[in-house]
Design an enzyme around this catalytic site. Structure first.
Site, mmCIF file in Angstrom:
data_model
loop_
_atom_site.group_PDB
_atom_site.id
_atom_site.type_symbol
_atom_site.label_atom_id
_atom_site.label_comp_id
_atom_site.label_asym_id
_atom_site.label_seq_id
_atom_site.Cartn_x
_atom_site.Cartn_y
_atom_site.Cartn_z
ATOM 1 C CB CYS A 114 -0.944 -0.002 1.195
ATOM 2 S SG CYS A 114 -1.981 -1.455 1.240
ATOM 3 C CG HIS A 255 -3.225 3.263 2.089
ATOM 4 N ND1 HIS A 255 -3.856 2.822 0.942
ATOM 5 C CD2 HIS A 255 -3.228 2.204 2.948
ATOM 6 C CE1 HIS A 255 -4.203 1.560 1.112
ATOM 7 N NE2 HIS A 255 -3.845 1.169 2.309
ATOM 8 C CG ASN A 285 -6.786 -0.898 1.681
ATOM 9 O OD1 ASN A 285 -6.104 -0.637 0.704
ATOM 10 N ND2 ASN A 285 -6.266 -1.254 2.841
HETATM 11 O O1 UT7 Z 1 -3.799 -1.374 3.652
HETATM 12 C C1 UT7 Z 1 -2.966 -1.782 4.670
HETATM 13 C C2 UT7 Z 1 -3.252 -1.098 5.913
HETATM 14 N N1 UT7 Z 1 -4.339 -1.748 6.619
HETATM 15 C C3 UT7 Z 1 -4.934 -1.096 7.589
HETATM 16 O O2 UT7 Z 1 -4.624 0.053 7.819
HETATM 17 C C4 UT7 Z 1 -5.966 -1.796 8.436
HETATM 18 C C5 UT7 Z 1 -5.844 -1.332 9.863
HETATM 19 N N2 UT7 Z 1 -6.822 -1.952 10.749
HETATM 20 C C6 UT7 Z 1 -8.120 -1.607 10.724
HETATM 21 O O3 UT7 Z 1 -8.553 -0.798 9.911
HETATM 22 C C7 UT7 Z 1 -9.021 -2.212 11.768
HETATM 23 O O4 UT7 Z 1 -8.261 -2.872 12.742
HETATM 24 C C8 UT7 Z 1 -10.081 -3.213 11.177
HETATM 25 C C9 UT7 Z 1 -11.121 -2.454 10.367
HETATM 26 C C10 UT7 Z 1 -9.396 -4.230 10.297
HETATM 27 C C11 UT7 Z 1 -10.796 -3.939 12.304
HETATM 28 O O5 UT7 Z 1 -11.415 -2.993 13.165
HETATM 29 P P1 UT7 Z 1 -11.281 -3.139 14.761
HETATM 30 O O6 UT7 Z 1 -12.076 -2.069 15.352
HETATM 31 O O7 UT7 Z 1 -9.803 -3.173 15.053
HETATM 32 O O8 UT7 Z 1 -11.989 -4.510 15.024
HETATM 33 P P2 UT7 Z 1 -11.389 -5.848 15.705
HETATM 34 O O9 UT7 Z 1 -10.448 -6.535 14.791
HETATM 35 O O10 UT7 Z 1 -10.923 -5.512 17.089
HETATM 36 O O11 UT7 Z 1 -12.687 -6.707 15.857
HETATM 37 C C12 UT7 Z 1 -13.737 -6.331 16.751
HETATM 38 C C13 UT7 Z 1 -14.829 -7.372 16.659
HETATM 39 C C14 UT7 Z 1 -14.303 -8.801 16.805
HETATM 40 O O12 UT7 Z 1 -15.283 -9.534 17.509
HETATM 41 P P3 UT7 Z 1 -15.036 -9.891 19.071
HETATM 42 O O13 UT7 Z 1 -13.762 -10.681 19.080
HETATM 43 O O14 UT7 Z 1 -14.920 -8.583 19.753
HETATM 44 O O15 UT7 Z 1 -16.251 -10.672 19.415
HETATM 45 C C15 UT7 Z 1 -14.262 -9.300 15.381
HETATM 46 O O16 UT7 Z 1 -14.436 -10.696 15.291
HETATM 47 O O17 UT7 Z 1 -15.448 -7.292 15.370
HETATM 48 C C16 UT7 Z 1 -15.461 -8.587 14.782
HETATM 49 N N3 UT7 Z 1 -15.362 -8.419 13.335
HETATM 50 C C17 UT7 Z 1 -16.423 -8.255 12.552
HETATM 51 N N4 UT7 Z 1 -17.747 -8.221 12.820
HETATM 52 C C18 UT7 Z 1 -18.580 -8.005 11.783
HETATM 53 C C19 UT7 Z 1 -14.222 -8.369 12.588
HETATM 54 N N5 UT7 Z 1 -14.567 -8.175 11.299
HETATM 55 C C20 UT7 Z 1 -15.917 -8.100 11.246
HETATM 56 C C21 UT7 Z 1 -16.839 -7.907 10.211
HETATM 57 N N6 UT7 Z 1 -18.157 -7.859 10.528
HETATM 58 N N7 UT7 Z 1 -16.477 -7.731 8.922
#
Ligand code: UT7
Length: 330
Positions: A114, A255, A285
């Site tokens: 990216c 990005h 993204n």
């Molecule tokens: O291009 C390269 C650069 N990439 C990035 O910059 C990505 C950086 N990271 C992010 O943008 C965020 O960390 C994400 C959008 C990927 C995830 O957001 P988050 O607020 O960090 O969520 P999380 O991973 O902590 O997940 C929270 C909850 C989890 O459930 P539990 O364990 O709390 O029960 C996940 O299983 O959300 C759940 N979850 C979802 N639920 C519904 C994860 N993905 C999904 C989904 N739909 N698509």
């Protein structure tokens, strides 16, 4: 006198024909429009069908950029393709060169995920500054949908496919005002698309590896923390090199990974939200394409105008991150 400054004189972009909105995502994995929108800001993403190639969308973006710059394919000296998802693992830049009829141009791929477009801009600049090349076509393009695990809701909702391009030209005044690039391979496991070897015994003494690349794997939380900490730092460093301050920036062009990252970086740098370019609601993204795609849209909407100062920053797998400060136009 030789022109050893750099001007960014044209932009273009292209996406596949079909998009999938968040509602459509709920048919694939256990997710909701509400979760995707509030956690990421993404509402839809364009996805390449199995008949669309990276070469096609990259070439379409390149043609627009050359038209805006008022330059023909035969005038291009160098084609740089920033991508992690070429049609050909040996590189797709030459396929694009053939498609465009850029017969004089040397063409090669550059992989920095990216951050690829920002790394590409700095690479292009070195060739122009040394007087080797006058006209460079830089393309950022990715079809990450080829490498996404469509059963993994933590990643599949995030990515989209697309291409963006710019023309960089030798110019009397230098419009590339400052840059800074970084890599940290010790954090590679936080975001990767790894080759997994499978041993094939050739002779009694020799087994070679004939494996496959696996799906994109990401530790979202760690990458999020990395982005929010490192991106403001690197923009500050690039600004320092440009002898500018945050107040001089007309547009913050990050990005397009997550709206929360865009907001947090802008807040840390004290840049008002009206100066933040954001189009990830429509595209998700798109990796190396995201910065030139958003740039091109903002130029065509008339937001970015001649002489505006843009602070761009890419970040992602590697891990890699970088920032360029540039002034739009000649
Ligand atoms: O291009 C390269 C650069 N990439 C990035 O910059 C990505 C950086 N990271 C992010 O943008 C965020 O960390 C994400 C959008 C990927 C995830 O957001 P988050 O607020 O960090 O969520 P999380 O991973 O902590 O997940 C929270 C909850 C989890 O459930 P539990 O364990 O709390 O029960 C996940 O299983 O959300 C759940 N979850 C979802 N639920 C519904 C994860 N993905 C999904 C989904 N739909 N698509």
């Amino acid at each position: 006198m030789q022109n050893l400054g750099i001007a960014i004189t044209g932009s273009g972009s292209a996406v596949p024909e079909t998009f999938l909105n968040n509602q459509g995502m709920t048919e694939l994995v256990d997710t909701s429009d509400e979760w995707i929108t509030t956690r990421t800001g993404i509402r839809q993403r364009y996805l390449a069908s199995c008949h669309e190639s990276l070469t096609q969308i990259a070439s379409a973006a390149a043609k627009q950029a050359m038209a805006m710059a008022g330059i023909t394919a035969q005038e291009i000296d160098l084609i740089l393709l920033a991508t992690s998802t070429p049609d050909d693992l040996f590189g797709s830049a030459c396929q694009i060169q053939g498609e465009l009829g850029a017969t004089r141009a040397v063409a090669f791929d550059l992989t920095a995920a990216c951050s690829g477009f920002v790394f590409g801009m700095v690479t292009a600049a070195q060739y122009i500054r040394t007087g080797v090349f006058q006209n460079v076509l830089l393309i950022g393009a990715d079809i990450l949908s080829r490498w996404v695990d469509w059963q993994d809701r933590r990643t599949c909702v995030l990515f989209g496919d697309g291409a963006g391009a710019v023309v960089l030209q030798a110019n009397q005044s230098d419009r590339l005002l400052g840059f800074e690039l970084k890599s940290d391979g010790t954090q590679n496991s936080n975001l990767n698309l790894t080759y997994v070897p499978q041993c094939q015994q050739l002779t009694a003494d020799l087994a070679v590896s004939t494996g496959n690349f696996q799906f994109i794997s990401m530790n979202g939380k760690e990458v999020y923390k990395f982005a929010v900490q490192k991106v403001p730092e690197i923009i500050d460093k690039a600004l320092f090199r440009a002898q500018l301050t945050v107040e001089d920036i007309d547009w913050l062009l990050l990005h397009q990974a997550n709206q929360r990252i865009l907001d947090a970086v802008a807040q840390r740098l004290k840049i008002p939200e009206q100066k933040v370019i954001s189009n990830l609601a429509s595209y998700g993204n798109t990796s190396a394409a995201s910065i030139p795609l958003a740039l091109d849209e903002a130029v065509r909407e008339g937001k970015i105008q001649n002489n505006h100062i843009i602070a761009a920053s890419g970040f992602g797998a590697g891990l890699t991150w970088g920032s360029v400060i540039f002034q739009w136009g000649k």
